[in-house]
Motif scaffolding. Structure first.
Motif, mmCIF file in Angstrom:
data_model
loop_
_atom_site.group_PDB
_atom_site.id
_atom_site.type_symbol
_atom_site.label_atom_id
_atom_site.label_comp_id
_atom_site.label_asym_id
_atom_site.label_seq_id
_atom_site.Cartn_x
_atom_site.Cartn_y
_atom_site.Cartn_z
ATOM 1 N N VAL A 10 1.229 11.432 -10.064
ATOM 2 C CA VAL A 10 0.338 12.594 -10.127
ATOM 3 C C VAL A 10 1.141 13.877 -10.276
ATOM 4 C CG1 VAL A 10 -1.203 13.990 -8.718
ATOM 5 C CG2 VAL A 10 -1.607 11.558 -8.924
ATOM 6 N N LEU A 11 2.250 13.976 -9.532
ATOM 7 C CA LEU A 11 3.028 15.211 -9.573
ATOM 8 C C LEU A 11 3.867 15.297 -10.837
ATOM 9 C CD1 LEU A 11 4.098 15.464 -5.865
ATOM 10 C CD2 LEU A 11 2.574 16.978 -7.084
ATOM 11 N N THR A 70 7.815 20.390 -5.852
ATOM 12 C CA THR A 70 6.612 21.025 -6.386
ATOM 13 C C THR A 70 6.483 22.433 -5.847
ATOM 14 O OG1 THR A 70 5.574 18.893 -6.354
ATOM 15 C CG2 THR A 70 4.141 20.780 -6.614
ATOM 16 N N ARG A 128 9.268 17.160 -12.208
ATOM 17 C CA ARG A 128 9.358 18.593 -11.918
ATOM 18 C C ARG A 128 10.767 19.080 -12.187
ATOM 19 N NH1 ARG A 128 4.219 20.719 -10.552
ATOM 20 N NH2 ARG A 128 3.067 18.791 -10.616
ATOM 21 N N LEU A 138 7.119 16.456 -3.071
ATOM 22 C CA LEU A 138 6.264 17.572 -2.661
ATOM 23 C C LEU A 138 7.081 18.857 -2.528
ATOM 24 C CD1 LEU A 138 3.910 15.896 -0.083
ATOM 25 C CD2 LEU A 138 3.256 16.893 -2.237
ATOM 26 N N ALA A 143 0.972 4.131 -2.794
ATOM 27 C CA ALA A 143 0.710 5.544 -2.508
ATOM 28 C C ALA A 143 1.882 6.402 -2.962
ATOM 29 C CB ALA A 143 0.452 5.744 -1.021
ATOM 30 N N ALA A 162 1.962 6.514 -6.736
ATOM 31 C CA ALA A 162 0.849 7.298 -7.265
ATOM 32 C C ALA A 162 1.114 8.788 -7.083
ATOM 33 C CB ALA A 162 -0.450 6.908 -6.564
ATOM 34 N N ALA A 163 1.676 9.172 -5.937
ATOM 35 C CA ALA A 163 1.989 10.594 -5.719
ATOM 36 C C ALA A 163 3.032 11.051 -6.725
ATOM 37 C CB ALA A 163 2.483 10.806 -4.292
ATOM 38 N N LEU A 213 8.799 10.675 -1.406
ATOM 39 C CA LEU A 213 7.503 11.376 -1.371
ATOM 40 C C LEU A 213 7.689 12.837 -0.962
ATOM 41 C CD1 LEU A 213 4.703 9.344 0.425
ATOM 42 C CD2 LEU A 213 4.463 10.818 -1.538
ATOM 43 N N ILE A 263 0.843 -1.208 0.000
ATOM 44 C CA ILE A 263 0.000 0.000 0.000
ATOM 45 C C ILE A 263 0.874 1.252 0.000
ATOM 46 C CG2 ILE A 263 -1.643 1.346 1.347
ATOM 47 C CD1 ILE A 263 -2.778 -1.245 2.381
ATOM 48 N N LEU A 264 1.924 1.204 0.844
ATOM 49 C CA LEU A 264 2.845 2.341 0.946
ATOM 50 C C LEU A 264 3.499 2.602 -0.403
ATOM 51 C CD1 LEU A 264 3.776 4.113 3.282
ATOM 52 C CD2 LEU A 264 5.717 2.605 3.554
#
Lengths: 118, 228
Positions: free
Chosen positions: B80-81, B224, B84, B221, B73, B76-77, B217, B69-70
């Protein structure tokens, strides 16, 4: 009165849970919704740990001279749930970043207006 | 209107939960499986920390699912991002205290992270907690120097290696004629640093995987933010 003090963990859990739920329902800002979800999540963690409490029990680590231990199963479930919760929060924030880039707003009403979906 | 209905709904649900909770006893759980695990786990698994023996011994495949799951996630992050391009100079550099404090605290965070991972079968802690501290150690320099980047290729190599070794240790138990992820080689004294057989190895794999995933992760972020 003793009944209320003896069960105070449950009252705190229910208050936190309802604060989180109300935030998710009533706020249109997506970041505030995520904060509400996190408050709800913390209340669930707290509920599980409270359910595992044994009167006078120590932390479930084998040690000399300790007879009673707390129930280890809720600890295990919450241990993994916390890490997964952090990861899903990060994913939700990433989605909010993309929504902001696409729509220019993170207010739910304005997004619905732009989409003509309500 | 939405606030009023939300308040009514939350209030009603809260009242219902109050009625249920007032019937629950506090301090004497109705679950009996906890006692069974406590009496059996020192002989069967050999870890002083019962939580560890449940996480990796009795529910090892469940932990593998959590790692999946980790991973889902985190990827997926990243998806999605997207990719960059970090633009240096748009963000102010951290001040003197943040810059040197970050450099000063880095080795201590690394040490305490690995300590918590290595003592996961003896003390409160383990791979998940230690892994988060390791991720924080590698994220701190990014806060102090906004232009700095984490090497995503190294992180994915660490992550892949950790995930593969977790599964390989599980498969090794199969090769010995036992169940998948069943703990092996636990003929050591309870509470010693080298005890509990394969459990510390599994926790090291978990710690490295959690650390690498959270670090990538967070850096996704952070990059971004520095773009805007």
């Amino acid at each position: 009165m003793e009944f209320f003090i003896g069960h105070y963990n449950y009252w705190v859990v229910i208050i936190l849970m309802m604060v989180g739920l109300y935030t998710v329902i009533s706020r249109g800002n997506l970041v505030k919704k995520i904060i509400g979800l996190n408050i709800f999540q913390v209340s669930v963690f707290f509920l599980y740990i409270s359910l595992g409490t044994v009167e006078g029990g120590a932390a479930p680590i084998i040690a000399e001279g300790v007879k009673v231990y707390s129930n280890p199963l809720p600890h295990v479930l919450i241990l993994t749930a916390i890490v997964v919760g952090v990861a899903t929060t990060a994913l939700a924030l990433a989605l909010v970043v993309r929504i902001k880039e696409t729509y220019g707003t993170i207010e739910e009403d304005e997004i619905h207006n732009l989409d003509h979906s309500l | 209107m939405r606030k009023l209905t939300g308040l009514l709904f939350a209030g009603g649900l809260g009242f219902m939960l109050l009625a249920i909770a007032s019937g629950l006893d506090f301090g004497s759980p109705p679950m009996r499986i906890g006692e069974a695990i406590q009496s059996a786990s020192p002989q069967e698994v050999g870890a002083a920390n019962i939580v560890t023996s449940v996480v990796l011994g009795y529910r090892g495949i469940d932990t593998l699912g959590e790692l999946a799951i980790l991973f889902a996630a985190a990827s997926a992050a990243g998806l999605v991002l997207g990719r960059r391009h970090t633009t240096t100079g748009t963000q102010r550099k951290g001040g003197f205290v943040l810059f040197h404090g970050g450099a000063l605290i880095f080795p201590f965070l690394l040490t305490i992270g690995f300590y918590i991972i290595f003592h996961g079968h003896l003390t409160p802690g383990g791979g998940f907690q230690g892994g988060v501290i390791l991720a924080a150690a590698f994220f701190l320099p990014l806060l102090a120097r906004p232009g700095a980047r984490l090497h995503h290729s190294i992180l994915s190599v660490i992550e892949a290696f950790a995930g593969a070794s977790f599964i390989l240790i599980g498969l090794a138990a199969l090769g010995e004629g036992q169940a998948f992820l069943q703990p092996m080689l636990n003929q050591d004294t309870l509470g010693a640093l080298i005890s509990a057989g394969t459990l510390p190895l599994l926790y090291i794999a978990v710690g490295l995987k959690v650390g690498a995933e959270l670090a990538s992760l967070l850096s996704n972020l952070a990059q971004t933010e520095s773009e805007q």
